[in-house]
Scaffold this motif. Sequence first.
Motif, short mmCIF file in Angstrom:
data_model
loop_
_atom_site.label_atom_id
_atom_site.label_comp_id
_atom_site.label_asym_id
_atom_site.label_seq_id
_atom_site.Cartn_x
_atom_site.Cartn_y
_atom_site.Cartn_z
N ARG A 1 0.84 -1.21 0.00
CA ARG A 1 0.00 0.00 0.00
C ARG A 1 0.86 1.26 0.00
O ARG A 1 0.60 2.22 -0.69
N ILE A 2 1.92 1.23 0.82
CA ILE A 2 2.83 2.38 0.87
C ILE A 2 3.55 2.54 -0.47
O ILE A 2 3.62 3.64 -1.04
N ARG A 3 4.06 1.46 -1.00
CA ARG A 3 4.84 1.50 -2.25
C ARG A 3 3.99 2.04 -3.42
O ARG A 3 4.40 2.97 -4.12
N VAL A 4 2.82 1.46 -3.61
CA VAL A 4 2.00 1.84 -4.77
C VAL A 4 1.46 3.26 -4.60
O VAL A 4 1.40 4.03 -5.57
N PHE A 5 1.08 3.61 -3.38
CA PHE A 5 0.58 4.98 -3.12
C PHE A 5 1.64 6.01 -3.51
O PHE A 5 1.34 7.02 -4.15
N GLU A 6 2.87 5.77 -3.13
CA GLU A 6 3.93 6.75 -3.40
C GLU A 6 4.41 6.72 -4.85
O GLU A 6 4.81 7.75 -5.39
N GLU A 7 4.38 5.56 -5.47
CA GLU A 7 4.72 5.53 -6.91
C GLU A 7 3.70 6.36 -7.69
O GLU A 7 4.07 7.08 -8.61
N ARG A 8 2.44 6.26 -7.30
CA ARG A 8 1.39 7.07 -7.95
C ARG A 8 1.61 8.55 -7.66
O ARG A 8 1.42 9.40 -8.53
N LEU A 9 2.05 8.85 -6.44
CA LEU A 9 2.32 10.24 -6.06
C LEU A 9 3.41 10.84 -6.94
O LEU A 9 3.30 11.97 -7.43
N LEU A 10 4.49 10.10 -7.15
CA LEU A 10 5.58 10.61 -7.98
C LEU A 10 5.15 10.79 -9.43
O LEU A 10 5.61 11.69 -10.13
N GLU A 11 4.25 9.94 -9.89
CA GLU A 11 3.70 10.11 -11.25
C GLU A 11 2.90 11.40 -11.36
O GLU A 11 2.93 12.08 -12.37
N MET A 12 2.17 11.71 -10.29
CA MET A 12 1.28 12.87 -10.32
C MET A 12 2.02 14.18 -10.13
O MET A 12 1.53 15.24 -10.56
N GLN B 1 1.37 -17.64 -5.03
CA GLN B 1 1.21 -16.70 -6.14
C GLN B 1 -0.21 -16.14 -6.19
O GLN B 1 -0.41 -14.95 -6.47
N LYS B 2 -1.22 -16.98 -5.91
CA LYS B 2 -2.61 -16.52 -5.98
C LYS B 2 -2.87 -15.44 -4.93
O LYS B 2 -3.52 -14.43 -5.23
N VAL B 3 -2.35 -15.64 -3.74
CA VAL B 3 -2.54 -14.65 -2.67
C VAL B 3 -1.84 -13.34 -3.05
O VAL B 3 -2.40 -12.25 -2.88
N LYS B 4 -0.63 -13.46 -3.55
CA LYS B 4 0.14 -12.27 -3.95
C LYS B 4 -0.62 -11.49 -5.04
O LYS B 4 -0.75 -10.26 -4.96
N ASP B 5 -1.12 -12.20 -6.03
CA ASP B 5 -1.84 -11.54 -7.12
C ASP B 5 -3.09 -10.83 -6.63
O ASP B 5 -3.40 -9.71 -7.07
N GLU B 6 -3.81 -11.47 -5.72
CA GLU B 6 -5.05 -10.87 -5.20
C GLU B 6 -4.74 -9.59 -4.43
O GLU B 6 -5.44 -8.58 -4.55
N ILE B 7 -3.67 -9.62 -3.64
CA ILE B 7 -3.29 -8.43 -2.87
C ILE B 7 -2.89 -7.30 -3.82
O ILE B 7 -3.30 -6.15 -3.65
N GLU B 8 -2.12 -7.61 -4.83
CA GLU B 8 -1.63 -6.58 -5.74
C GLU B 8 -2.79 -5.94 -6.52
O GLU B 8 -2.82 -4.72 -6.73
N THR B 9 -3.75 -6.74 -6.91
CA THR B 9 -4.91 -6.20 -7.62
C THR B 9 -5.72 -5.30 -6.69
O THR B 9 -6.14 -4.18 -7.08
N ALA B 10 -5.93 -5.76 -5.47
CA ALA B 10 -6.74 -4.99 -4.52
C ALA B 10 -6.05 -3.67 -4.15
O ALA B 10 -6.70 -2.63 -4.06
N VAL B 11 -4.74 -3.70 -3.96
CA VAL B 11 -4.02 -2.48 -3.57
C VAL B 11 -4.02 -1.48 -4.72
O VAL B 11 -4.22 -0.28 -4.51
N ALA B 12 -3.80 -1.95 -5.93
CA ALA B 12 -3.81 -1.04 -7.08
C ALA B 12 -5.16 -0.34 -7.20
O ALA B 12 -5.23 0.87 -7.45
N ASP B 13 -6.22 -1.09 -6.97
CA ASP B 13 -7.57 -0.51 -7.03
C ASP B 13 -7.79 0.49 -5.90
O ASP B 13 -8.35 1.57 -6.10
N GLU B 14 -7.32 0.14 -4.70
CA GLU B 14 -7.49 1.03 -3.54
C GLU B 14 -6.77 2.36 -3.76
O GLU B 14 -7.32 3.43 -3.46
N VAL B 15 -5.57 2.30 -4.31
CA VAL B 15 -4.80 3.53 -4.52
C VAL B 15 -5.48 4.42 -5.56
O VAL B 15 -5.61 5.63 -5.38
N GLU B 16 -5.93 3.82 -6.64
CA GLU B 16 -6.60 4.62 -7.67
C GLU B 16 -7.86 5.28 -7.13
O GLU B 16 -8.14 6.45 -7.40
#
Length: 309
Positions: free
Chosen positions: A17-28, A269-284
């Motif tokens: 959550r921290i990583r993706v939130f801040e990567e999006r911040l730097l893009e913006m 892998q399934k758990v990791k993928d589910e978390i990554e999808t959910a976090v990307a959606d949460e950040v957006e």
Amino acid sequence: MKKSSRSDADLYREMLRIRVFEERLLEMFPSGQIYGTTHTYIGQEANAVGVLATLRAGDVVVSNHRCHGHFLAYGGSMQALAAELLGRETGICGGRGGSQHIKWKNFFANGILGGTVPIAVGMAYAENATKRDTLVYTFIGDGTLGEGVVYESLNMASLWNLPIFFIVENNHYAQSTPVEMNLAGDMCARFEAFGITTTEQEACDVLEIMQLAEDISNSIRTGKSPQALILHTYRFAPHSKGDDTRDPDEIARYRARDPLQAHAARLAQKVKDEIETAVADEVERAYLRAENGPHPAPESLTLPLEEIS
């Protein structure tokens, strides 16, 4: 290894959550929508998540200019943080604090380098005086060790046996100056000179950090005296935005030890993928809702925080 109630999946989710939130911040940031400056925590996520997993009710956290990761690991709202960065009324502080100056519950962040340490010591004094059996956690960076007020504060914290946990995140650079060119002597010795027990650790594994933090925080609660933890870490992004003069090969070497990737290897892998999808959606969603929030009325800027929260 002993672990808190957080599962491996929980820890990965919190760091991501921290990583993706801040990567999006730097893009913006180049779009001009972000108020003031900003300093990201990318690469250091395991520190905040591991240390703050040991918090108990009523504990206080004092953070610095690189505070987004600490705030999210504390349990703060991602949407409110995004709104604060965008200067919206729905931000943590009504859009007036921006990236560096935020306050929510018992979480406090200030961008004045070194100035947070006497504040944290004062809070620990108050916690001790009122016998609330709580700790003050304060995060500083290696560059902060060049500020004289830090040593005055360490002296008083030790002299008064205050319940304070100093966490030094040594990311090896004070803005763009390598620590070897900025800091003489030994980091541990700085704390030990004041009788403060100090532990140091390479910060690549969130489980190791969490266990160390749990041991140290329990020891402070029992012994009622300050302790320090020095985490040797690395930030993958610039100090702020464009001020990065580091050797790309050096950054690549540290990225090969990415704490998120190391911990992700523990997940199916399934758990990791589910978390990554959910976090990307949460950040957006967090940024989108923040962008759609109202700007604060000018007259609200002089109101106390309690009246706008």
